[in-house]
Design a protein around this motif. Structure first.
Motif, short mmCIF file in Angstrom:
data_model
loop_
_atom_site.label_atom_id
_atom_site.label_comp_id
_atom_site.label_asym_id
_atom_site.label_seq_id
_atom_site.Cartn_x
_atom_site.Cartn_y
_atom_site.Cartn_z
N HIS A 248 -30.62 -75.07 42.36
CA HIS A 248 -29.98 -75.76 43.48
C HIS A 248 -28.46 -75.54 43.45
CE1 HIS A 248 -33.86 -77.62 44.15
NE2 HIS A 248 -33.85 -78.07 42.92
N ALA A 249 -28.09 -74.29 43.14
CA ALA A 249 -26.68 -73.94 43.04
C ALA A 249 -26.42 -72.70 43.88
CB ALA A 249 -26.30 -73.67 41.59
N LYS A 250 -25.42 -72.79 44.74
CA LYS A 250 -25.00 -71.64 45.53
C LYS A 250 -23.86 -70.95 44.80
CE LYS A 250 -23.20 -70.33 50.09
NZ LYS A 250 -22.72 -70.85 51.39
N ILE A 251 -24.07 -69.66 44.47
CA ILE A 251 -23.06 -68.90 43.74
C ILE A 251 -22.90 -67.54 44.41
CG2 ILE A 251 -22.41 -67.86 41.53
CD1 ILE A 251 -24.12 -69.97 40.15
N ASN A 252 -21.67 -67.16 44.72
CA ASN A 252 -21.41 -65.81 45.20
C ASN A 252 -20.00 -65.40 44.83
OD1 ASN A 252 -19.56 -66.50 47.46
ND2 ASN A 252 -21.38 -67.42 48.38
N PHE A 253 -19.73 -64.09 44.90
CA PHE A 253 -18.42 -63.58 44.53
C PHE A 253 -18.25 -62.18 45.12
CE2 PHE A 253 -21.46 -62.95 41.09
CZ PHE A 253 -21.45 -61.57 40.93
N ASP A 254 -17.00 -61.70 45.13
CA ASP A 254 -16.72 -60.35 45.62
C ASP A 254 -17.03 -59.31 44.55
OD1 ASP A 254 -15.93 -61.34 48.03
OD2 ASP A 254 -13.78 -61.15 47.68
N THR A 255 -16.39 -59.44 43.40
CA THR A 255 -16.63 -58.49 42.31
C THR A 255 -16.60 -59.23 40.98
OG1 THR A 255 -14.26 -58.01 42.03
CG2 THR A 255 -15.49 -56.60 43.55
N VAL A 256 -17.32 -58.68 40.02
CA VAL A 256 -17.22 -59.14 38.64
C VAL A 256 -17.10 -57.91 37.76
CG1 VAL A 256 -19.74 -59.23 38.27
CG2 VAL A 256 -18.22 -60.58 36.83
N ARG A 257 -16.19 -57.94 36.83
CA ARG A 257 -15.91 -56.77 35.99
C ARG A 257 -15.97 -57.16 34.52
NH1 ARG A 257 -10.23 -53.29 36.14
NH2 ARG A 257 -10.76 -51.77 34.52
N THR A 258 -16.65 -56.36 33.72
CA THR A 258 -16.78 -56.59 32.29
C THR A 258 -16.26 -55.37 31.55
OG1 THR A 258 -18.73 -57.97 32.62
CG2 THR A 258 -18.38 -57.10 30.41
N GLU A 259 -15.40 -55.60 30.57
CA GLU A 259 -14.83 -54.51 29.80
C GLU A 259 -14.92 -54.82 28.31
OE1 GLU A 259 -10.67 -51.92 29.51
OE2 GLU A 259 -10.74 -53.79 30.66
N MET A 260 -15.49 -53.88 27.53
CA MET A 260 -15.46 -53.98 26.07
C MET A 260 -14.49 -52.92 25.56
SD MET A 260 -18.54 -53.99 23.26
CE MET A 260 -18.94 -52.24 23.39
N LYS A 261 -13.46 -53.38 24.85
CA LYS A 261 -12.40 -52.47 24.42
C LYS A 261 -12.63 -51.93 23.02
CE LYS A 261 -9.05 -54.83 27.38
NZ LYS A 261 -7.78 -55.59 27.45
N GLN A 262 -13.17 -52.79 22.16
CA GLN A 262 -13.48 -52.33 20.81
C GLN A 262 -14.41 -53.34 20.14
OE1 GLN A 262 -9.73 -52.07 18.74
NE2 GLN A 262 -9.56 -54.27 18.44
N ALA A 263 -15.11 -52.86 19.12
CA ALA A 263 -16.02 -53.73 18.37
C ALA A 263 -16.18 -53.15 16.97
CB ALA A 263 -17.38 -53.82 19.07
N GLY A 264 -16.15 -54.01 15.98
CA GLY A 264 -16.32 -53.55 14.61
C GLY A 264 -15.99 -54.66 13.63
N PHE A 265 -16.23 -54.38 12.35
CA PHE A 265 -15.97 -55.37 11.31
C PHE A 265 -14.48 -55.46 11.02
CE2 PHE A 265 -20.49 -54.90 10.46
CZ PHE A 265 -20.84 -56.21 10.14
N SER A 266 -14.04 -56.70 10.88
CA SER A 266 -12.67 -56.99 10.47
C SER A 266 -12.76 -57.94 9.29
CB SER A 266 -11.87 -57.62 11.62
OG SER A 266 -10.57 -57.97 11.20
N GLY A 267 -12.58 -57.40 8.09
CA GLY A 267 -12.90 -58.19 6.91
C GLY A 267 -14.41 -58.34 6.83
#
Length: 718
Positions: A248-267
């Motif tokens: 029962h929720a109305k949801i809309n949008f123009d654009t959605v953008r997802t960006e992954m810049k880096q991933a890895g172990f830190s310590g």
């Protein structure tokens, strides 16, 4: 030492050359044998996969034809996946899958190409059953693994699995994906085409046949753990009708953008850095707001950290709303017990930019407001589930040279003058009440008995004249109680918050209304728009104190036939007692007009607290409890003493805005639960079986009285 001066004996060079030649010959021979035998290997692998799918998952996997296409690609036709006793999950008419050779040597399957023509995936949901629940029902292996993977390792493995499944090259044509839900109409996505070429993703997706055309485009570089993908609709907004039907929720949008810049172990922790942004997001859900909430431009630069036993959004993350920024910190620790942490830090910024950054429709009464100066905000929250009473909570909005230049839709100083107040019950207006001397029931603060003023402040808001609208200790106590009860049991509202809620806002319980209430209280209290005395005077004159009874002037005359100035200590404490649930007031009286004994602990608690603060004379006889008598004209509407009523089932000020559906057995307030009821009151309940009762109309009461007189006459004649 120079390499040219190193002398290697010729016999060692010859030996190395022979060894290398032998290795190459063996590899070549093995490759030829493997190439000639690969069809047999493929058949064996397919048979093993079919057997494993059936044994471990209860899935009937069928492959029409399969064979190699090129060196490392497998071409299959007429593939079907049917879970046992469930609807068909997938049918693929034609698919070619290629893998990279080098990662395969190390046991990792990295896709090099995927070509698919005419496929169909259908997820079917019937009540609590789906045709994908077989993923959760894999048969346990005989061996038991005692080693528990850290969350960081799990996150790394999952992300790698996803990235490895992104092929270097892809061509998909006519792939239908359906969700059939017996609760809603479901949804269909037909991927007309989707390609990956040299890391560039392009796709065209038809939603619900021709209702909309979506595109998921972007750049993919899984080897470097980098993604940049955008979703948008062709010529219109992206709409999610399934969520509207389901939630029962109305949801809309123009654009959605997802960006992954880096991933890895830190310590020892696994860190994922990226961003998520959305343009012109619209949300309409009755629990959130009465109308549409629009977020024109929002973005979060996020650093996610996964440790051995926790998930965290690091404080280096930044949320952007137009020109305003805030740094969030969220951490969820899973073991050895659950811990919830949240911090928000908004550095000092232009106040108008912050105001303009609020989503449209969130704070309607403030829209159009103009301010000057700067604001800074900090929030700190920490809850250890094993020690909920030690919850930490602090919140501070700090102004610098802050000033209101222009009101928005609502003048927050209107209560400094006479105004009309319209109370609402169950979403409907009751009547207009003039808050001013022209109303005979209006009572100035100095004309209200201290017995009532002090009792109500003691019960509802003891530090009213000292706080700035909020009492953090009350909020902490509320959080602890609600967490332990696993439901909303106790609120932390001050009189300032109750006043704002009633005068300036709608009575609908939404997140937006609560947020707006908090902001308006801060504006009024911190800018001294209204004096404390005037706030209390208005509050006393609008507060609901019975069925269609508003203000202390009406209440004192309705219950006791007195003016507010004439109220004694017991009457003041009683009227303070009914404020949280005013509609139950008459159920607290015996048929002779005296109060029910279970209220004695409340009177002793409030009266004793007042006495310790010098607001009442110490009293050993329940601080005026026995002096309270309901006026005679109302006693005829009281229920018989033998009927037990559960006043907790009757809506209170902060309950859901729905009419009460009934009253059950025996009412207990917070103080009743702390101190327990009296023996006299419980014996009456034992003598009469508890039953569900409903409010009686005047006609029903008259009929009952006539019936009772008739029985008395019959007994007298007998």
């Amino acid at each position: 030492m120079q390499l040219s001066k190193i002398n290697i004996p010729k016999k060692y060079i010859k030996i190395a050359a022979w060894v290398l030649t032998i290795i190459l010959v063996l590899l070549g021979t093995g490759g030829v044998i493997a190439y000639n035998k690969r069809d047999a290997f493929l058949k064996k692998a397919i048979a093993k996969a079919i057997e494993k799918a059936n044994d471990d998952y209860g899935v009937d996997l069928k492959i029409g034809k399969a064979g190699f296409s090129g060196l490392s690609a497998v071409h299959m036709t007429n593939v079907s996946v049917v879970p046992k006793d469930r609807d068909t999950l997938a049918k693929l008419q034609d698919i070619t899958v290629g893998v990279k050779i080098f990662p395969l040597i190390f046991g990792k399957v990295k896709l090099s190409e995927v070509n698919l023509n005419n496929g169909n995936f259908t997820v079917v949901m019937r009540d609590t059953l789906t045709n994908i629940d077989f993923f959760l029902k894999r048969k346990k292996k005989d061996s038991v693994t005692t080693h528990k993977l850290a969350l960081s390792d799990i996150a790394s493995n999952l992300l790698n699995q996803v990235l490895y499944k992104i092929p270097d090259n892809m061509q998909i044509n006519n792939l239908m994906m359906r969700l059939n839900d017996n609760d809603t109409a479901g949804i269909k996505f037909l991927t007309k085409s989707a390609t990956i070429d040299d890391g560039k993703l392009n796709s065209t997706i038809l939603v619900n046949d021709t209702a909309a055309i979506w595109h998921v485009n972007g750049r993919l570089n899984p080897g470097s753990r980098k993604l940049d993908v955008m979703l948008f609709a062709e010529g219109k907004k992206v709409e999610l009708p399934y969520l509207e039907n389901k939630l029962h929720a109305k949801i809309n949008f123009d654009t959605v953008r997802t960006e992954m810049k880096q991933a890895g172990f830190s310590g020892g922790d696994y860190k994922i850095s990226g961003s998520w942004s959305i343009k012109n997001l619209l949300i309409n859900q009755k629990r959130i707001s009465d109308g549409d909430i629009i977020v024109p431009d929002a973005k979060i630069e996020a650093d996610m950290v996964v440790g051995d036993n926790f998930l965290c959004l690091d404080s280096s993350s930044t949320v952007f709303l137009k020109n305003a920024t805030i740094h969030p910190y969220l951490k969820y620790t899973l073991s050895p017990h659950k811990i919830y942490e949240m911090k928000l830090n908004a550095e000092e910024q232009d106040a108008q930019q912050i105001l303009d950054a609020f989503p449209q429709g969130l704070f309607e009464s403030l829209e159009g407001m103009k301010v000057q100066g700067k604001l800074r905000y900090n929030l700190d929250f920490y809850l250890d589930s094993s020690l909920p009473d030690s919850v930490r909570f602090s919140s501070a909005l700090t102004p610098t040279n802050f000033k209101i230049l222009k009101w928005g839709k609502t003048d927050l100083q209107k209560i400094n003058h006479d105004f009309i107040y319209t109370p609402y019950e169950y979403g409907k207006p009751m009547r207009d009440i003039m808050i001013g001397p022209s109303n005979p029931n209006f009572t100035r603060l100095e004309d209200i008995s201290p017995n009532f003023k002090n009792a109500l402040l003691t019960a509802e808001d003891p530090s009213f004249f000292r706080h700035n609208g909020f009492v953090e200790q009350s909020i902490r106590n509320s959080i602890a109680v609600n967490f332990k009860e696993k439901k909303f049991k106790r609120g932390g509202s001050t009189i300032s918050m109750q006043l704002v809620k009633n005068v300036f806002l709608s009575r609908k319980k939404t997140l937006a209304r609560k947020a707006e209430e908090i902001l308006i209280v801060w504006l009024i209290e911190n800018n001294r728009l209204v004096s404390k005395q005037r706030m209390l005077e208005v509050y006393f004159n609008i507060i609901e104190m019975g069925n269609n009874v508003y203000g202390i002037g009406e209440a004192s005359r309705y219950y006791f036939g007195k003016t507010p100035a004439e109220l004694n200590l017991g009457e003041g404490i009683f009227l303070a007692n009914i404020v949280p649930k005013p509609k139950v007031a008459l159920f607290k009286f015996m048929s002779d007009g005296s109060l029910k004994p279970y209220l004695i602990p409340y009177f002793k608690f409030i009266g004793g607290t007042m006495a310790r603060r010098g607001l009442a004379v110490p009293d050993s006889s329940a601080y005026g409890f026995y002096d309270v008598r309901l006026r005679e004209g109302l006693r005829k509407y009281l229920t018989p003493d033998t009927v037990a009523i559960d006043t907790n089932s009757i809506s209170g000020e902060d309950d859901d805005l729905m009419p009460p559906k009934g009253m059950q057995d025996q009412a207990k307030s917070l103080f009743d639960k702390l101190f327990g009821g009296s023996k006299k009151d419980t014996s009456a309940a034992k003598a009469q079986p508890a039953r569900i009762d409903t409010p009686k109309t005047k006609k029903q009461m008259r009929q009952e009285r006539r019936e009772e007189r008739r029985k008395q006459k019959e007994n007298g004649n007998g």
